[in-house]
Design a protein around this motif. Sequence first.
Motif, PDB file in Angstrom:
ATOM      1  N   ALA A  12      38.390  38.343  55.380  1.00  0.00           N
ATOM      2  CA  ALA A  12      38.645  39.723  55.797  1.00  0.00           C
ATOM      3  C   ALA A  12      40.141  39.981  55.902  1.00  0.00           C
ATOM      4  O   ALA A  12      40.638  41.028  55.469  1.00  0.00           O
ATOM      5  CB  ALA A  12      37.950  40.010  57.129  1.00  0.00           C
ATOM      6  N   GLN A  13      40.869  39.014  56.457  1.00  0.00           N
ATOM      7  CA  GLN A  13      42.326  39.157  56.587  1.00  0.00           C
ATOM      8  C   GLN A  13      42.965  39.289  55.216  1.00  0.00           C
ATOM      9  O   GLN A  13      43.849  40.118  55.012  1.00  0.00           O
ATOM     10  CB  GLN A  13      42.907  37.967  57.352  1.00  0.00           C
ATOM     11  CG  GLN A  13      44.381  38.091  57.680  1.00  0.00           C
ATOM     12  CD  GLN A  13      45.308  37.520  56.622  1.00  0.00           C
ATOM     13  OE1 GLN A  13      44.929  36.649  55.852  1.00  0.00           O
ATOM     14  NE2 GLN A  13      46.517  38.023  56.573  1.00  0.00           N
ATOM     15  N   TYR A  15      41.576  40.441  52.482  1.00  0.00           N
ATOM     16  CA  TYR A  15      41.218  41.740  51.937  1.00  0.00           C
ATOM     17  C   TYR A  15      42.117  42.840  52.509  1.00  0.00           C
ATOM     18  O   TYR A  15      42.671  43.668  51.787  1.00  0.00           O
ATOM     19  CB  TYR A  15      39.743  42.064  52.230  1.00  0.00           C
ATOM     20  CG  TYR A  15      39.369  43.443  51.767  1.00  0.00           C
ATOM     21  CD1 TYR A  15      39.069  43.682  50.435  1.00  0.00           C
ATOM     22  CD2 TYR A  15      39.350  44.514  52.656  1.00  0.00           C
ATOM     23  CE1 TYR A  15      38.760  44.961  49.992  1.00  0.00           C
ATOM     24  CE2 TYR A  15      39.046  45.785  52.224  1.00  0.00           C
ATOM     25  CZ  TYR A  15      38.761  46.007  50.897  1.00  0.00           C
ATOM     26  OH  TYR A  15      38.465  47.268  50.460  1.00  0.00           O
ATOM     27  N   VAL A  16      42.268  42.851  53.838  1.00  0.00           N
ATOM     28  CA  VAL A  16      43.097  43.858  54.501  1.00  0.00           C
ATOM     29  C   VAL A  16      44.550  43.716  54.061  1.00  0.00           C
ATOM     30  O   VAL A  16      45.229  44.701  53.769  1.00  0.00           O
ATOM     31  CB  VAL A  16      42.968  43.750  56.041  1.00  0.00           C
ATOM     32  CG1 VAL A  16      43.966  44.654  56.749  1.00  0.00           C
ATOM     33  CG2 VAL A  16      41.548  44.081  56.478  1.00  0.00           C
ATOM     34  N   ASP A  19      45.059  45.038  50.484  1.00  0.00           N
ATOM     35  CA  ASP A  19      45.069  46.502  50.486  1.00  0.00           C
ATOM     36  C   ASP A  19      46.393  47.023  51.041  1.00  0.00           C
ATOM     37  O   ASP A  19      46.957  47.983  50.522  1.00  0.00           O
ATOM     38  CB  ASP A  19      43.896  47.046  51.301  1.00  0.00           C
ATOM     39  CG  ASP A  19      43.771  48.551  51.161  1.00  0.00           C
ATOM     40  OD1 ASP A  19      43.155  49.001  50.173  1.00  0.00           O
ATOM     41  OD2 ASP A  19      44.318  49.290  52.015  1.00  0.00           O
ATOM     42  N   PHE A  20      46.886  46.389  52.091  1.00  0.00           N
ATOM     43  CA  PHE A  20      48.181  46.770  52.674  1.00  0.00           C
ATOM     44  C   PHE A  20      49.280  46.645  51.622  1.00  0.00           C
ATOM     45  O   PHE A  20      50.077  47.559  51.432  1.00  0.00           O
ATOM     46  CB  PHE A  20      48.494  45.891  53.890  1.00  0.00           C
ATOM     47  CG  PHE A  20      49.792  46.244  54.572  1.00  0.00           C
ATOM     48  CD1 PHE A  20      49.792  47.054  55.690  1.00  0.00           C
ATOM     49  CD2 PHE A  20      51.003  45.766  54.098  1.00  0.00           C
ATOM     50  CE1 PHE A  20      50.992  47.386  56.324  1.00  0.00           C
ATOM     51  CE2 PHE A  20      52.198  46.092  54.718  1.00  0.00           C
ATOM     52  CZ  PHE A  20      52.188  46.905  55.833  1.00  0.00           C
ATOM     53  N   HIS A 109      45.790  53.652  54.676  1.00  0.00           N
ATOM     54  CA  HIS A 109      45.301  52.272  54.666  1.00  0.00           C
ATOM     55  C   HIS A 109      44.287  52.060  55.801  1.00  0.00           C
ATOM     56  O   HIS A 109      43.186  51.539  55.581  1.00  0.00           O
ATOM     57  CB  HIS A 109      46.494  51.317  54.800  1.00  0.00           C
ATOM     58  CG  HIS A 109      46.149  49.921  55.184  1.00  0.00           C
ATOM     59  ND1 HIS A 109      45.514  49.043  54.335  1.00  0.00           N
ATOM     60  CD2 HIS A 109      46.338  49.252  56.350  1.00  0.00           C
ATOM     61  CE1 HIS A 109      45.349  47.889  54.948  1.00  0.00           C
ATOM     62  NE2 HIS A 109      45.834  47.993  56.172  1.00  0.00           N
ATOM     63  N   GLU A 110      44.662  52.464  56.995  1.00  0.00           N
ATOM     64  CA  GLU A 110      43.803  52.263  58.166  1.00  0.00           C
ATOM     65  C   GLU A 110      42.481  53.014  58.001  1.00  0.00           C
ATOM     66  O   GLU A 110      41.409  52.469  58.288  1.00  0.00           O
ATOM     67  CB  GLU A 110      44.550  52.731  59.423  1.00  0.00           C
ATOM     68  CG  GLU A 110      43.867  52.371  60.710  1.00  0.00           C
ATOM     69  CD  GLU A 110      43.983  50.915  61.122  1.00  0.00           C
ATOM     70  OE1 GLU A 110      43.407  50.567  62.158  1.00  0.00           O
ATOM     71  OE2 GLU A 110      44.627  50.116  60.409  1.00  0.00           O
ATOM     72  N   MET A 113      40.153  51.206  55.732  1.00  0.00           N
ATOM     73  CA  MET A 113      39.525  50.055  56.379  1.00  0.00           C
ATOM     74  C   MET A 113      38.416  50.514  57.331  1.00  0.00           C
ATOM     75  O   MET A 113      37.346  49.903  57.393  1.00  0.00           O
ATOM     76  CB  MET A 113      40.564  49.217  57.143  1.00  0.00           C
ATOM     77  CG  MET A 113      41.645  48.576  56.273  1.00  0.00           C
ATOM     78  SD  MET A 113      41.012  47.501  54.971  1.00  0.00           S
ATOM     79  CE  MET A 113      41.244  48.552  53.540  1.00  0.00           C
ATOM     80  N   ARG A 116      35.406  51.525  55.387  1.00  0.00           N
ATOM     81  CA  ARG A 116      34.746  50.330  54.869  1.00  0.00           C
ATOM     82  C   ARG A 116      33.868  49.675  55.950  1.00  0.00           C
ATOM     83  O   ARG A 116      32.814  49.122  55.651  1.00  0.00           O
ATOM     84  CB  ARG A 116      35.815  49.368  54.369  1.00  0.00           C
ATOM     85  CG  ARG A 116      35.300  48.164  53.704  1.00  0.00           C
ATOM     86  CD  ARG A 116      35.645  48.171  52.272  1.00  0.00           C
ATOM     87  NE  ARG A 116      35.224  46.883  51.738  1.00  0.00           N
ATOM     88  CZ  ARG A 116      35.040  46.667  50.490  1.00  0.00           C
ATOM     89  NH1 ARG A 116      35.271  47.613  49.626  1.00  0.00           N
ATOM     90  NH2 ARG A 116      34.654  45.499  50.073  1.00  0.00           N
ATOM     91  N   ARG A 123      34.658  50.182  63.984  1.00  0.00           N
ATOM     92  CA  ARG A 123      36.010  49.644  64.188  1.00  0.00           C
ATOM     93  C   ARG A 123      36.180  49.219  65.634  1.00  0.00           C
ATOM     94  O   ARG A 123      36.664  48.122  65.917  1.00  0.00           O
ATOM     95  CB  ARG A 123      37.063  50.692  63.822  1.00  0.00           C
ATOM     96  CG  ARG A 123      38.494  50.192  64.049  1.00  0.00           C
ATOM     97  CD  ARG A 123      39.473  51.099  64.747  1.00  0.00           C
ATOM     98  NE  ARG A 123      38.934  52.077  65.620  1.00  0.00           N
ATOM     99  CZ  ARG A 123      39.289  53.355  65.595  1.00  0.00           C
ATOM    100  NH1 ARG A 123      40.161  53.798  64.715  1.00  0.00           N
ATOM    101  NH2 ARG A 123      38.773  54.196  66.465  1.00  0.00           N
TER     102      ARG A 123
END
Length: 139
Positions: A12-13, A15-16, A19-20, A109-110, A113, A116, A123
Amino acid sequence: MATIIGYKLRRAQLYVFQDFLETFSRLKLRPAEFSVLTIIANTPGLKQSEIAEMLGIKRANFVALMDGIEKRGLAERRKADTDRRSHSLHLTPQGTKFVRKMAAVWAEHENRMIARLGGPEERDRLIELLDRLLGTPEN
């Protein structure tokens, strides 16, 4: 592997983080620079050493990082009022404009997420679980 917490957290990290990187590439901004500019914007006047410690960045690496930010005209070092040997950090007028743009890009970006995850409630649930895992008290 499907049930190993560490594996899932790392995936997950990644992936995030990916994207960042893709999102912020148009601003030519790396995660460490984003963090430094965010801290300076929220708490102007902190010393270099304080920000480096907050982010867990070695002093020499932080100096190089700040050199790059300063060359871009986004922030500046000023002699600290209380200790002439240290420098306090401040955004420049150009840096203030950049941080506003940066915040808008971060929101994209946020929001991606959050979507998603299935929305703000999910969240919040994820953050609650991560806080529990980290032993972090609720805010």
